[in-house]
Scaffold this active site. Structure first.
Site, short mmCIF file in Angstrom:
data_model
loop_
_atom_site.label_atom_id
_atom_site.label_comp_id
_atom_site.label_asym_id
_atom_site.label_seq_id
_atom_site.Cartn_x
_atom_site.Cartn_y
_atom_site.Cartn_z
CE LYS A 1 -6.18 1.73 -0.55
NZ LYS A 1 -6.77 1.68 0.76
CE LYS B 1 -3.74 2.27 2.39
NZ LYS B 1 -4.82 2.11 3.36
C1 PBG Z 1 -6.74 3.70 5.17
C2 PBG Z 1 -7.45 3.51 3.91
C3 PBG Z 1 -7.20 4.22 2.74
C4 PBG Z 1 -8.10 3.78 1.79
C5 PBG Z 1 -8.88 2.78 2.37
N1 PBG Z 1 -8.47 2.63 3.70
C6 PBG Z 1 -6.13 5.19 2.44
C7 PBG Z 1 -5.94 6.38 3.26
O1 PBG Z 1 -6.89 7.10 3.63
O2 PBG Z 1 -4.80 6.69 3.52
C8 PBG Z 1 -8.15 4.30 0.41
C9 PBG Z 1 -9.26 3.86 -0.43
C10 PBG Z 1 -9.50 4.73 -1.60
O3 PBG Z 1 -8.82 5.74 -1.85
O4 PBG Z 1 -10.41 4.37 -2.34
N2 PBG Z 1 -6.80 2.63 6.02
#
Ligand code: PBG
Length: 343
Positions: free
Chosen positions: A257, A203
């Site tokens: 991701k 991620k």
């Molecule tokens: C954090 C989280 C994120 C997303 C899902 N859970 C990233 C963040 O805010 O840093 C991103 C999902 C998206 O952008 O669609 N746990």
């Protein structure tokens, strides 16, 4: 001497296999189906209410009863699973994200209600603390430092509570070290050896999460950025190290991701581990396509389906995408028409 095309190609003409639609269908190496889709949905408190997410045209936050309706729709469309993300009121957010431990919290309420009404759909919950911390961070922030081990303890408790509520799979999107092994131990200790774990293994610290943060209400609160725990976008080998640890610690599925800017990572991770590998087409990717559509620069159906098919080509077994219901509708329509993915 100027050669003819047949001399140059030795008579091999690649275009022969592309002449007809049936021909292209026969030659297609990868296809997209509703079986590949996981629909991330946003939850809000209250009843009988949907609320648009401004930066994600077409995406809404659902109250639990509306989430149940969404789950029915998803199930009828053939979407295998939902992933839920909550937007709780600000008074429920604190330093340690303690609301994540509320057995009646929004995530757990939604899991119970959806499981009761639509038992056949998979429910994937997330243990990350960002929707619940006053800092907007995925971990506990103290003196400007994200405290790894204390965060891991907190998310392990959250995993058990989410499993208690009926989650089929818990996912860890917060990139703390050692979390997958710890969650596996915690779940096993609580008698949940059948509950799956999705590791958001690679991620990245990405600009493409912007609209999600509006959706869960962390956009105004986030202090600083997430670079001390999410990965540096310049790195590729490191993604393999992360995934190797998560696989060794007991992840059932691993994830890359964001998606579109990281297709190279997806391919490497799939090739290296041959694990069930997910990709998350994140909010910013969705919004980017929708902005192009709203401007009249892109054809929505084509851009959406192509972006999703390309994840399959790059090695994804399944895709988290906000396009899931719309894509499923189109795929079902095409299937019934005996037609194809060519739109
Ligand atoms: C954090 C989280 C994120 C997303 C899902 N859970 C990233 C963040 O805010 O840093 C991103 C999902 C998206 O952008 O669609 N746990």
């Amino acid at each position: 001497m100027i050669r003819s095309v047949d001399e140059i190609t030795n008579g091999r003409r690649m275009r022969r296999n592309r002449r007809f639609e049936w021909n292209r269908r026969l030659m297609r190496e990868n296809t997209l189906s509703t079986n590949d889709l996981i629909w991330p949905i946003f939850l809000i408190e209250g009843e009988n209410h949907c609320e648009p997410v401004k930066s994600m045209p077409g995406v809404e936050r659902f109250t639990v009863d509306k989430a149940v309706e969404a789950a029915k729709r998803a199930f009828d469309l053939g979407i295998p699973a939902l992933a839920t993300f909550p937007n709780v009121s600000l008074d429920k957010r604190d330093e340690t994200g303690s609301e994540v431990l509320n057995p009646d919290g929004l995530i757990n309420q939604a899991t119970r209600a959806i499981k009761a009404a639509v038992p056949g759909i998979g429910i994937i919950t997330d243990v990350a603390l960002d929707p619940f911390t006053e800092s907007g961070h995925d971990g506990i922030l103290r003196d400007d430092i994200i405290i790894n081990d204390e965060t891991v303890e907190q998310i392990c408790k959250a995993a058990i509570i989410q499993a208690d509520a009926g989650a089929d799979i818990v996912s860890a999107s917060e990139m703390m070290d050692g979390r997958i092994g710890a969650i596996r131990d915690a779940l096993s200790g609580a008698g949940y050896s059948d509950i799956g774990i999705i590791a958001y293994s690679a991620k990245y610290a990405s600009a493409f999460y912007g609209p999600y943060r509006e959706a869960v209400g962390t956009d105004q609160m986030l202090k600083g950025d997430k670079r001390t725990y999410f990965m540096d976008p310049g790195n590729s080998d490191e993604a393999l190290h992360e995934a190797a640890l998560d696989v060794a610690e007991g992840a059932d599925m691993i994830m890359v991701k964001p998606g579109m800017p990281y297709l190279d990572i997806l391919r490497r991770v799939k090739d290296e581990f041959q694990m069930p590998t997910l990709v998350y087409q994140v909010s910013g990717e969705y919004s980017m396509i929708m902005a192009g559509v709203e401007k009249g620069f892109l054809d929505k159906e084509r851009a959406m389906l192509e972006s999703l098919l390309c994840f399959k080509r790059a090695g994804a077994d399944a895709i988290l995408t906000y396009f899931a219901p719309e894509a499923a509708e189109i795929l079902n329509r095409q299937k019934n028409a005996g037609s194809t993915m060519e739109t």
